[in-house]
Design an enzyme around this catalytic site. Structure first.
Site, PDB file in Angstrom:
ATOM      1  N   ASP A   1       0.923  -1.101  -0.020  1.00 20.08           N
ATOM      2  CA  ASP A   1      -0.085   0.073  -0.154  1.00 20.08           C
ATOM      3  C   ASP A   1       0.994   1.512   0.603  1.00 20.08           C
ATOM      4  O   ASP A   1       1.758   0.975   0.506  1.00 20.08           O
ATOM      5  CB  ASP A   1      -0.765   0.115   1.392  1.00 20.08           C
ATOM      6  CG  ASP A   1      -2.434   0.827   1.246  1.00 20.08           C
ATOM      7  OD1 ASP A   1      -2.292   1.540  -0.385  1.00 20.08           O
ATOM      8  OD2 ASP A   1      -2.770   1.029   2.215  1.00 20.08           O
TER       9      ASP A   1
ATOM     10  N   THR B   1     -10.249  -7.496  -5.124  1.00 14.75           N
ATOM     11  CA  THR B   1     -10.120  -6.598  -4.213  1.00 14.75           C
ATOM     12  C   THR B   1      -8.777  -6.356  -4.049  1.00 14.75           C
ATOM     13  O   THR B   1      -8.394  -6.007  -2.801  1.00 14.75           O
ATOM     14  CB  THR B   1     -10.821  -7.106  -3.251  1.00 14.75           C
ATOM     15  OG1 THR B   1     -10.056  -8.191  -1.811  1.00 14.75           O
ATOM     16  CG2 THR B   1     -12.500  -7.712  -2.955  1.00 14.75           C
TER      17      THR B   1
ATOM     18  N   GLY C   1      -8.903  -4.243   5.559  1.00 13.61           N
ATOM     19  CA  GLY C   1      -9.050  -4.448   4.229  1.00 13.61           C
ATOM     20  C   GLY C   1      -9.366  -6.509   4.412  1.00 13.61           C
ATOM     21  O   GLY C   1     -10.315  -6.462   3.600  1.00 13.61           O
ATOM     22  N   ASP C   2      -9.006  -7.050   5.015  1.00 17.36           N
ATOM     23  CA  ASP C   2      -9.815  -8.260   4.910  1.00 17.36           C
ATOM     24  C   ASP C   2     -11.277  -8.654   5.535  1.00 17.36           C
ATOM     25  O   ASP C   2     -12.064  -9.164   5.202  1.00 17.36           O
ATOM     26  CB  ASP C   2      -9.310  -8.967   6.930  1.00 17.36           C
ATOM     27  CG  ASP C   2      -7.624  -8.927   6.974  1.00 17.36           C
ATOM     28  OD1 ASP C   2      -7.436  -9.510   5.487  1.00 17.36           O
ATOM     29  OD2 ASP C   2      -6.853  -8.520   7.615  1.00 17.36           O
TER      30      ASP C   2
END
Length: 342
Positions: free
Chosen positions: A162, A188, A266-267
């Site tokens: 990121d 994703t 995010g998970d």
């Protein structure tokens, strides 16, 4: 003088013993099937599905499977977690301890499930993977599961990095691009990951839409770039190609930036996208609205609770308040609406 049997007698005895053990093994197998109750998630499957989630696990806190399994269960899914790592806590703490599962150990688990006819899944969900060998084994698992259920949906969060920084070895990027993306049903990535997978620099909404189209051409019919910052504005860009050669339906959601850093989001987001997109298979924009609205409500609650505890939420990463937000997970109040591109 040692006693010995004639060769013919030895051979006959061996055959007899083998027959005996084989017969007992068959009887044990038959008795097991007669006396053991059925696995109800297979015998009476839920309307939503049965998910194999291969992600990290922490004893304390909510990242990886700890962030994904509970929300999916609240949404009605049977979820079988495989913990790719088991750590005391996430790696943002000053120290952590635990174990890492390797590819051979993962395959042992799959073989154990297969031996007991437990290997039917509707979905596979994967998150952070730290090595090429483990990722290769996951690909082997996906191919195996699709021999049992050709309609298996593979939802992949290609966690690589990121904000311009890789979290994983560079060689994993190649494996994701060349091997994982073609197998995925839904992808994703964040902005940085989408750039690494497509080789396209994303500086505008049009770039984001083009990145989605490039990824469609490589494999997945659904792509959600979960966070893109354009001109200081945080966006989600989603794209659904409902058939090869068809123009994808694309949309964006403008997301309110919350002034703090959280772990496990995010998970959680990918799990919510799996959960809601399966309930609304032809309306990825609606699924994204529900997922984003859930996440925003949970983050606001987390922020407020840290403030109530007298802690400055901007000073370090925050553990999300997952259990306390189960109402918002089950029935999110949609405040952020998707805007379709023409």
């Amino acid at each position: 003088m040692p006693f010995s049997l004639p060769t013919t007698t030895t051979t006959s005895l061996r055959r007899s013993l083998n027959h005996h053990f084989n017969l007992n093994r068959n009887l044990r197998s038959r008795n097991w099937r007669m006396t053991t109750p059925p696995v109800l998630s297979l015998a009476l499957p839920s309307d939503t599905g049965r998910v194999l989630s291969i992600q990290s696990h922490t004893v304390q806190g909510y990242v990886g499977n700890k962030s994904a399994v509970f929300p999916l269960q609240l949404l009605g899914y049977d979820v079988d977690p495989v913990n790719s790592v088991q750590f005391s806590n996430h790696t943002g703490y000053p120290t952590f301890k635990g174990q890492v599962l390797n590819g051979e150990q993962l395959w042992d688990l799959i073989e154990g499930l297969e031996a007991n006819d437990l290997l039917f899944y509707t979905h596979v969900l994967t998150g952070y993977i730290g090595s090429v060998s483990f990722l290769d084994t996951i690909l082997k698992v996906i191919n195996k599961l699709r021999t049992i259920n050709p309609n298996l949906t593979y939802v992949c969060d290609p966690v690589m990095g990121d904000e311009g920084k890789l979290y994983v070895p560079e060689e994993l990027v190649h494996v994701y691009r060349e091997k994982v993306v073609p197998l995925a049903s839904m992808l994703t990535p964040n902005q940085f990951e989408a750039e690494k997978l497509t080789g396209l620099r994303i500086n505008s909404e049009e770039d984001g839409r083009e990145a989605c189209a490039i990824l469609h051409a490589a494999g997945p019919s659904k792509v959600v770039i979960t966070s893109i910052i354009i001109g200081g504005i945080l966006l989600l860009i989603g794209s659904h190609q409902k058939g090869k050669g068809l123009k994808p339906e694309q949309f964006k959601i403008e997301i309110h930036k919350i002034p703090a850093y959280f772990t496990g989001t995010g998970d959680l987001m990918t799990a919510l996208l799996l959960g809601w997109s399966n309930k609304y298979p032809d309306n990825l924009d609606k699924a994204a609205e529900l997922a984003v609205s859930t996440l925003q409500a949970l983050l606001r609650r987390t922020l407020d609770d840290y403030k109530r505890a007298g802690y400055d939420p901007t000073s370090s990463s925050l553990e999300i308040r997952l259990i306390q937000s189960q109402g918002e997970i089950r029935k999110p109040n949609v405040e952020l609406k998707a805007e379709r591109y023409s």
